[in-house]
Design an enzyme around this catalytic site. Structure first.
Site, PDB file in Angstrom:
ATOM      1  CB  THR A 273      39.781  35.385  43.995  1.00  0.00           C
ATOM      2  OG1 THR A 273      38.601  35.293  45.243  1.00  0.00           O
ATOM      3  CG2 THR A 273      39.358  36.003  43.133  1.00  0.00           C
ATOM      4  CB  SER A 274      43.739  33.581  47.637  1.00  0.00           C
ATOM      5  OG  SER A 274      43.973  35.059  47.839  1.00  0.00           O
ATOM      6  CB  THR A 275      40.434  33.321  51.819  1.00  0.00           C
ATOM      7  OG1 THR A 275      42.212  32.802  52.098  1.00  0.00           O
ATOM      8  CG2 THR A 275      39.910  31.782  51.656  1.00  0.00           C
TER       9      THR A 275
ATOM     10  CD  GLU B   8      43.649  36.658  44.646  1.00  0.00           C
ATOM     11  OE1 GLU B   8      44.169  37.292  43.512  1.00  0.00           O
ATOM     12  OE2 GLU B   8      43.327  35.317  44.679  1.00  0.00           O
TER      13      GLU B   8
END
Length: 195
Positions: free
Chosen positions: A8-10, A12
């Site tokens: 996941t992105s930072t 999310e």
């Protein structure tokens, strides 16, 4: 052996990462590599997952956007896996590169995704051009230049360029440019020019 990769992105939620790990484990992945990193950031866990794979293994992801940042990036990953004799499975698309149909479908889907991204960037550029023409586009605020006085003040206190950069949260190159532009007592620039 099935090896899972979750990202996941930072920005999310942690829950999104947990859901991916849960899904990958349910699919039979014996080992799951996971990380929270932006789409453009360095993917240490992905590199570890690829290194861990052996001939006959399959790398499994829940969705394509969890794996690659672009068509080119995805192509590189697929080629690296293929060279090792490793297949790629993207669960949400029901794609498995161990089959000829799966490999073809992956290429088609990736090309469409890249096309959409290029169209979005083109619309963005058109929007910026229109805003500039209307005088409404300001562009990115210069962060370092507005702190030039602070940079010079800290430099006069004897701080190094690295110390100034970290204290003000700007790049070392920006500090160097500001200090190079500082006029000397005789009115000439302190930057040295070859002659």
């Amino acid at each position: 052996m099935l090896i899972g990769y979750a990202r996941t992105s930072t920005l999310e939620q942690e829950a999104g990462l947990e859901a991916q790990v849960r899904d990958l484990t349910a699919l039979g992945c014996e080992r799951v590599f996971q990380e929270q990193v932006s789409s453009v950031g360095e993917r240490v866990a992905l590199e570890a997952a690829i290194s861990f794979t052996r001939s006959g293994d399959t790398l499994v992801v829940t969705k394509l956007d969890r794996l690659a940042r672009s068509v080119v990036h995805m192509g590189e990953i697929v080629e690296r896996l293929k060279a090792k004799g490793v297949a790629l499975r993207i669960e949400a698309m029901n794609i498995d590169t161990s089959t000829p149909t799966g490999a073809l479908m992956l290429n088609v889907m990736a090309s469409v995704a890249q096309f959409e991204r290029e169209m979005m960037l083109e619309r963005q550029r058109e929007g910026i051009a229109k805003a500039k023409a209307a005088g409404a586009y300001k562009g990115r605020k210069p962060t370092a230049r507005v702190r030039a006085d602070e940079v010079r003040s800290l430099a006069s206190e004897g701080l190094s360029m690295g110390q100034i950069a970290s204290r003000l949260g700007i790049g070392k190159g920006s500090v160097h440019r500001i200090l190079s532009d500082t006029p000397t007592s005789n009115g000439a620039s302190s930057a040295t020019h070859g002659g």
